[in-house]
Motif scaffolding. Sequence first.
Motif, mmCIF file in Angstrom:
data_model
loop_
_atom_site.group_PDB
_atom_site.id
_atom_site.type_symbol
_atom_site.label_atom_id
_atom_site.label_comp_id
_atom_site.label_asym_id
_atom_site.label_seq_id
_atom_site.Cartn_x
_atom_site.Cartn_y
_atom_site.Cartn_z
ATOM 1 N N ALA A 1 8.124 -0.841 3.885
ATOM 2 C CA ALA A 1 8.811 -0.752 2.664
ATOM 3 C C ALA A 1 10.124 -1.252 2.706
ATOM 4 O O ALA A 1 10.544 -2.041 1.697
ATOM 5 C CB ALA A 1 8.796 0.899 1.993
ATOM 6 N N GLU A 2 11.031 -0.786 3.667
ATOM 7 C CA GLU A 2 12.395 -1.165 3.461
ATOM 8 C C GLU A 2 12.723 -2.596 4.047
ATOM 9 O O GLU A 2 13.582 -3.332 3.490
ATOM 10 C CB GLU A 2 13.226 -0.243 4.584
ATOM 11 N N GLU A 3 11.766 -3.076 4.928
ATOM 12 C CA GLU A 3 12.159 -4.457 5.400
ATOM 13 C C GLU A 3 11.489 -5.500 4.640
ATOM 14 O O GLU A 3 11.852 -6.609 4.309
ATOM 15 C CB GLU A 3 11.560 -4.681 6.817
ATOM 16 N N TYR A 4 10.268 -5.444 3.934
ATOM 17 C CA TYR A 4 9.409 -6.309 3.277
ATOM 18 C C TYR A 4 9.232 -6.135 1.933
ATOM 19 O O TYR A 4 8.738 -6.621 1.206
ATOM 20 C CB TYR A 4 7.914 -6.468 3.965
ATOM 21 N N ASP A 5 9.599 -4.767 1.331
ATOM 22 C CA ASP A 5 9.441 -4.434 -0.078
ATOM 23 C C ASP A 5 8.270 -3.890 -0.257
ATOM 24 O O ASP A 5 7.377 -4.425 -1.490
ATOM 25 C CB ASP A 5 10.086 -5.546 -0.849
ATOM 26 N N GLY A 6 7.405 -3.698 0.555
ATOM 27 C CA GLY A 6 5.927 -3.377 0.449
ATOM 28 C C GLY A 6 5.139 -4.688 0.028
ATOM 29 O O GLY A 6 5.237 -5.550 0.209
ATOM 30 N N TRP A 7 4.140 -4.076 -0.991
ATOM 31 C CA TRP A 7 3.134 -4.885 -1.205
ATOM 32 C C TRP A 7 3.284 -6.201 -2.057
ATOM 33 O O TRP A 7 2.594 -6.913 -2.576
ATOM 34 C CB TRP A 7 1.793 -4.255 -2.032
ATOM 35 N N ILE A 8 4.842 -6.208 -2.550
ATOM 36 C CA ILE A 8 5.339 -7.425 -3.215
ATOM 37 C C ILE A 8 5.061 -8.621 -2.248
ATOM 38 O O ILE A 8 4.924 -9.619 -2.827
ATOM 39 C CB ILE A 8 6.700 -7.058 -3.702
ATOM 40 N N ASN A 9 5.310 -8.167 -1.015
ATOM 41 C CA ASN A 9 5.244 -9.195 -0.116
ATOM 42 C C ASN A 9 3.978 -9.915 0.641
ATOM 43 O O ASN A 9 3.273 -8.923 1.086
ATOM 44 C CB ASN A 9 6.291 -8.836 1.217
ATOM 45 N N PRO A 10 3.708 -11.141 0.403
ATOM 46 C CA PRO A 10 2.183 -11.379 0.964
ATOM 47 C C PRO A 10 2.060 -11.027 2.376
ATOM 48 O O PRO A 10 0.849 -10.984 2.817
ATOM 49 C CB PRO A 10 2.314 -12.913 0.513
ATOM 50 N N LYS A 11 2.984 -10.856 3.149
ATOM 51 C CA LYS A 11 2.890 -10.457 4.469
ATOM 52 C C LYS A 11 2.159 -9.373 4.887
ATOM 53 O O LYS A 11 1.701 -9.383 5.848
ATOM 54 C CB LYS A 11 4.277 -10.470 5.328
ATOM 55 N N MET A 12 2.400 -8.454 3.670
ATOM 56 C CA MET A 12 1.609 -7.063 3.969
ATOM 57 C C MET A 12 0.113 -7.418 4.084
ATOM 58 O O MET A 12 -0.479 -6.736 4.897
ATOM 59 C CB MET A 12 1.807 -6.316 2.793
ATOM 60 N N ILE A 13 -0.377 -8.324 3.538
ATOM 61 C CA ILE A 13 -1.922 -8.668 3.826
ATOM 62 C C ILE A 13 -2.095 -8.843 5.329
ATOM 63 O O ILE A 13 -3.177 -8.033 5.719
ATOM 64 C CB ILE A 13 -2.352 -9.954 3.216
ATOM 65 N N GLY A 14 -1.377 -9.413 6.142
ATOM 66 C CA GLY A 14 -1.362 -9.784 7.492
ATOM 67 C C GLY A 14 -1.478 -8.376 8.151
ATOM 68 O O GLY A 14 -2.224 -8.034 9.169
ATOM 69 N N PHE A 15 -0.333 -7.829 7.863
ATOM 70 C CA PHE A 15 -0.255 -6.227 8.416
ATOM 71 C C PHE A 15 -1.409 -5.626 8.359
ATOM 72 O O PHE A 15 -1.896 -4.828 9.355
ATOM 73 C CB PHE A 15 1.176 -5.593 8.206
ATOM 74 N N TYR A 16 -1.813 -5.391 7.345
ATOM 75 C CA TYR A 16 -3.046 -4.404 6.872
ATOM 76 C C TYR A 16 -4.248 -5.106 7.562
ATOM 77 O O TYR A 16 -4.881 -4.193 8.130
ATOM 78 C CB TYR A 16 -3.096 -4.399 5.248
ATOM 79 N N LYS A 17 -4.580 -6.458 7.679
ATOM 80 C CA LYS A 17 -5.701 -6.738 8.125
ATOM 81 C C LYS A 17 -5.701 -6.376 9.676
ATOM 82 O O LYS A 17 -6.473 -5.961 10.184
ATOM 83 C CB LYS A 17 -5.772 -8.224 8.114
ATOM 84 N N ASN A 18 -4.485 -6.697 10.368
ATOM 85 C CA ASN A 18 -4.201 -6.222 11.809
ATOM 86 C C ASN A 18 -4.512 -4.541 11.787
ATOM 87 O O ASN A 18 -5.242 -4.383 12.910
ATOM 88 C CB ASN A 18 -2.760 -6.566 12.220
ATOM 89 N N TYR A 19 -4.224 -4.042 11.040
ATOM 90 C CA TYR A 19 -4.355 -2.317 11.139
ATOM 91 C C TYR A 19 -5.789 -2.158 10.938
ATOM 92 O O TYR A 19 -6.370 -1.402 11.949
ATOM 93 C CB TYR A 19 -3.380 -1.812 10.208
ATOM 94 N N VAL A 20 -6.353 -2.650 10.018
ATOM 95 C CA VAL A 20 -7.748 -2.203 9.672
ATOM 96 C C VAL A 20 -8.692 -2.609 10.803
ATOM 97 O O VAL A 20 -9.764 -2.133 11.249
ATOM 98 C CB VAL A 20 -8.349 -2.524 8.263
ATOM 99 N N THR A 21 -8.628 -4.078 11.284
ATOM 100 C CA THR A 21 -9.235 -4.691 12.363
ATOM 101 C C THR A 21 -9.387 -3.829 13.599
ATOM 102 O O THR A 21 -10.225 -3.487 14.127
ATOM 103 C CB THR A 21 -8.815 -6.024 12.705
ATOM 104 N N CYS A 22 -7.994 -3.395 13.969
ATOM 105 C CA CYS A 22 -7.970 -2.424 15.042
ATOM 106 C C CYS A 22 -8.623 -1.296 14.942
ATOM 107 O O CYS A 22 -9.565 -0.617 15.750
ATOM 108 C CB CYS A 22 -6.526 -2.210 15.197
ATOM 109 N N VAL A 23 -8.697 -0.352 13.780
ATOM 110 C CA VAL A 23 -9.477 0.952 13.619
ATOM 111 C C VAL A 23 -10.877 0.769 13.349
ATOM 112 O O VAL A 23 -11.607 1.600 13.863
ATOM 113 C CB VAL A 23 -8.496 1.904 12.671
ATOM 114 N N PHE A 24 -11.139 -0.314 12.662
ATOM 115 C CA PHE A 24 -12.618 -0.564 12.457
ATOM 116 C C PHE A 24 -13.344 -0.885 14.159
ATOM 117 O O PHE A 24 -14.401 -0.203 14.241
ATOM 118 C CB PHE A 24 -12.797 -2.011 11.719
ATOM 119 N N ARG A 25 -12.602 -1.513 14.717
ATOM 120 C CA ARG A 25 -13.147 -1.790 16.072
ATOM 121 C C ARG A 25 -13.168 -0.411 17.042
ATOM 122 O O ARG A 25 -14.059 -0.114 17.472
ATOM 123 C CB ARG A 25 -12.419 -2.820 16.723
#
Length: 467
Positions: free
Chosen positions: A132-156
């Motif tokens: 939230a503080e560094e990227y302004d949350g979901w306004i920032n397209p980089k969030m997609i990559g962070f979320y994908k990394n997170y979900v890939t990790c927990v799905f596996r």
Amino acid sequence: MGFPENFLWGGAVAANQCEGAYQEAGKGLCIQDVTPHGIVGPRTKEPTEDNMKLVGIDFYHRYKEDIKLFAEMGFKVFRTSIAWSRIFPNGDEEMPNEAGLKFYDDLFDECHKYGIEPLVTLSHYETPLHLAEEYDGWINPKMIGFYKNYVTCVFRRYKDKVKYWLTFNEINSILHEPFLSGGINTPKDKLSQTQLFQAVHHEFVASASAVKIGHAINPDFKIGCMVLSMPVYPLTPNPDDVIAVMEKDHMNMFFADVHVRGTYPGYVKRYFKEHDIELMITEEEREILKNTVDFVSFSYYMSICETADKSLGVQGKGNLLGGVRNPLLKESEWGWQIDPKGLRYVLNTFYDRYQKPLFIVENGLGAVDKLVTGNDGNPTVEDDYRIEYLRDHLLQVAEAVEDGVEVMGYTTWGCIDLVSASTAELKKRYGFIYVDRNDDGTGTLERYKKKSFYWYKKVIETNGESL
Ligand code: BG6
């Protein structure tokens, strides 16, 4: 009573509202750690002692005892969320925090010990604070990559332990609570509509990516979207009111529409045009959106009215979507209007629209409970009001099943008392299980069974026949 065989009866919580242990085993801070008053009060720079969520109900340390109680009620399913910041403390790391992963391994194992299926929300109003503080949350397209990394990790990691997943809790609430729902640091009144809908678009792409990634990791995964449902009734039969309802509905339905149909609906394109909203959407993203969900899940607490004549309607209090008060309905102590028939209506509306299995993943009554001594000498709560609320709603679920609606299951919200999302209070209790903790921080954290505990146990045992 026509509940399907294998109906998934259970209860729901979210990590940030019950786990506590906000800094334990490498967990990073999340947005909830700096919102001691929920959505109604100011944020703090650092976590403060008056924030009830820092300790929650200490589920992190007591989950074994709690799951045993859920098993005693006969739960088939238990909905909880993974706190993203336990796995990726800042959210933008490449490598996960093993201790966080281990916690959920143990939690899911504990559920399976009793034959309880976990239903896991990947993001339940608990974005890592750093994002939230560094990227302004979901306004920032980089969030997609962070979320994908997170979900890939927990799905596996949990591919053999979790079958049912939800991508974002109440995804439509981002339009109303951008910080809580989307980790958007920019104050709401400074956000342009384009920024807000761009953030929505990023969440859609992230959600559809999760469906794609999840199905590749385990084709048996059932991955759903989760929306805040709220039937909207016209305040009068005036056609202008009916059109106002339609437009209000569109702004809600838009979220499930994209998740189920994989494309932006025409009415929203019109809205964007008329409000000068221009989104950046790539061709690749349009393709990703075609990874549609397996089922639609939703919370249901109340209905609202709408009118074209703003001088007529009295604004209701309530959860995140606001709305005009219905003069015919009673309300809870927190002003949430009670409308069991609205649940049948919503189930039919979604099913007619999507023909997808539906899952009611939140419903319940937040009320002030009073501890008394029960017949067995143990503390208890005579919560007939909660039983009445749940019974009335479940009877309407049964009606919807009779209507031909495919309902996968029902998880009551806050099956054990927890900290409220909107007001961060503990005195707003939803549970079948009372937790001895008060808003001033006092209490033993002991658990006590309420009257509704025995009632729900019977409902599950009889697959709804006892209603
Ligand atoms: C939903 C949320 O909006 O409503 C939950 O998904 C929340 O997190 C629930 O707790 C009830 O709201 P409240 O404000 O009474 O906790």
